[in-house]
Design an enzyme around this catalytic site. Structure first.
Site, short mmCIF file in Angstrom:
data_model
loop_
_atom_site.label_atom_id
_atom_site.label_comp_id
_atom_site.label_asym_id
_atom_site.label_seq_id
_atom_site.Cartn_x
_atom_site.Cartn_y
_atom_site.Cartn_z
N CYS A 29 0.85 -1.19 0.00
CA CYS A 29 0.00 0.00 0.00
C CYS A 29 0.89 1.24 0.00
O CYS A 29 1.76 1.39 0.86
CB CYS A 29 -0.92 -0.01 1.21
SG CYS A 29 -1.98 -1.47 1.29
N CYS A 269 -2.40 9.63 26.40
CA CYS A 269 -2.31 8.35 25.69
C CYS A 269 -1.27 7.49 26.40
O CYS A 269 -1.01 7.67 27.58
CB CYS A 269 -2.00 8.55 24.22
SG CYS A 269 -0.48 9.46 23.88
N ASP A 285 1.78 2.54 18.07
CA ASP A 285 1.86 2.02 16.71
C ASP A 285 2.46 3.02 15.74
O ASP A 285 3.06 2.65 14.73
CB ASP A 285 0.46 1.61 16.24
CG ASP A 285 0.47 0.93 14.89
OD1 ASP A 285 1.40 0.12 14.65
OD2 ASP A 285 -0.41 1.20 14.07
N CYS A 335 -11.48 16.58 21.16
CA CYS A 335 -10.28 16.46 20.33
C CYS A 335 -9.02 16.22 21.16
O CYS A 335 -8.21 15.36 20.85
CB CYS A 335 -10.12 17.72 19.48
SG CYS A 335 -8.60 17.79 18.50
#
Length: 426
Positions: A29, A269, A285, A335
């Protein structure tokens, strides 16, 4: 083999995304950010998680989790390249190490190329959820998602969807939004909707070249905002109750007083780690790079790594490094600055750390908040999806009555209609 060590639970829930074959994939990809990580490994190198490491991982992950449900996510590259026996063994190990009363939830993120009937039968019997990548229409999918011979793979992806459905699995459809796809929101959305899986995720492509400039396939903030607004109107006026779009569902959750499960929408996070095929543990990731390697499963405890100071700082930096413009933004609660990988532009005051997609996200939040809140309120009153959609369509016609291109947009964004929701008007 030596028995895996026992660990103690982490203080908070966390998720690990396992990459059993690393960056190895049967597709090329053009927008993939992860295949490039192969350059970090010396040759010769075996890109496959060993059975011994798999057992260590399963044992440590279960032992380090607060339970009673442990989430296993299998990612890649193409994780199906690890082979069906690998996952049969993984499920056996999960059953062996699960405490009484606990359960495992497995999710396979795949391009679908290898999913024959034997695979689908196993996935159904083992109760796997499946996320399948398909970029909307045939020509968009085949333009970016090619095999090693340069052939498009749309038909293979469609066949995988149908085969999974025949075995009782409704896959989550994962569609990337490139600069090209952003120009065709209606056709992309309808093509995915008509596969009748009930769930769609849209992932914007934002990649940077070595010189720091965004790549041609990257979507701009404005284009992404227009794409989301158009898809939202199509969904809320015609498909409410038929399917869910991940971003819309997460926004509804936040505006109803809950907490988003998406890391990019959360205040902090760092609770979604990566385990590579060789046991290396990474912060995220999107940060599988040597400087973000926080340890190795062969020498460290997984439960200790997720709570390590370096990983805590990584997660807290999402909140602590927000520029002032973000901290005063009316959309902060939905957000929270977005994904750190995309926070590389300057604010209006020249402060670094603004999300590259900020303008588009602001446009979309302004466009979607009022109708989403109306949907939530009408659901509480017991209205059916059909009744809610009929009311929303009628209200939209009234709201746009007499509005010209240069008038303020009725969504309340403060922008002129032609620079905001004009393309999505009824």
């Amino acid at each position: 083999m030596e028995a895996p060590r026992t660990t103690t639970s982490s203080s908070e829930p966390f998720v690990v995304m396992a990459k059993p074959v690393g960056p190895v994939c049967n597709l090329e990809c053009s927008y993939c950010y992860y295949l490039e990580t192969a350059r970090f490994y010396t040759q010769p190198h075996s890109f496959r998680m060993s059975d011994a490491l798999l057992e260590t991982y399963v044992h440590q992950y279960i032992a380090g989790s607060p339970g009673p449900v442990v989430h296993f996510v299998w990612h890649g590259g193409e994780p199906a390249l690890a082979g069906l026996d690998f996952y049969r063994h993984a499920v056996e190990l999960q059953r062996r190490y699960l405490p009484q009363g606990w359960s495992c939830w497995n999710n396979l993120q795949t391009n679908g190329i290898l999913l024959d009937d034997e695979w689908c039968s196993f996935l159904a019997d083992a109760k796997f959820d499946v996320g399948l990548s398909i970029d909307g229409t045939r020509w968009l999918h085949d333009a970016y998602r090619k095999d090693h011979s340069g052939r498009g793979t749309y038909e293979h992806a469609i066949e995988a969807v149908r085969r999974l459905q025949a075995h009782g699995i409704q896959p989550d459809l994962i569609c990337v939004v490139t600069s090209t796809a952003a120009k065709e929101p209606v056709s992309v959305y309808r093509a995915l909707r008509d596969l009748n899986t009930g769930w769609i995720q849209f992932i914007p492509i934002v990649r940077r070249a070595t010189d720091g400039q965004v790549t041609p396939e990257s979507v701009t903030g404005e284009a992404y905002g227009n794409f989301l607004c158009t898809v939202f109107d199509e969904w809320i006026h015609h498909d409410l109750g038929r399917l869910d779009v991940q971003l819309f569902a997460e926004m509804s959750l936040v505006w109803s007083g809950g907490f988003s499960s998406l890391c990019w929408m959360a205040p902090t996070c760092g609770r979604a780690l990566i385990i590579e095929h060789d046991g290396s543990i990474y912060a995220c990731d999107h940060f599988v790079t040597p400087e973000h390697c926080i340890g190795d499963l062969e020498t460290s405890l997984l439960s200790a790594l997720v709570d390590a100071p370096v990983q805590r700082r990584f997660g807290d930096d999402k909140r602590d490094r927000l520029p002032a413009q973000c901290r005063s933004c009316s959309w902060l609660m939905v957000c929270n600055g977005g994904c750190p990988k995309d926070r590389f532009t300057l604010t209006e005051d020249g402060e670094p750390g603004l999300n590259y997609l900020c303008s588009g996200l602001q446009q979309f939040f302004a466009h979607a908040e009022q109708p989403l809140r109306q949907v939530m309120e009408r659901k509480r009153r017991g209205l059916s999806p059909e009744a809610i959609m009929a009311e929303l369509r009628a209200e939209s016609l009234i709201r746009w009555r007499g509005i010209g291109r240069n008038d303020p947009c009725p969504c309340g964004s403060g922008r002129k209609a032609k620079h905001c929701c004009w393309p999505q008007r009824p």
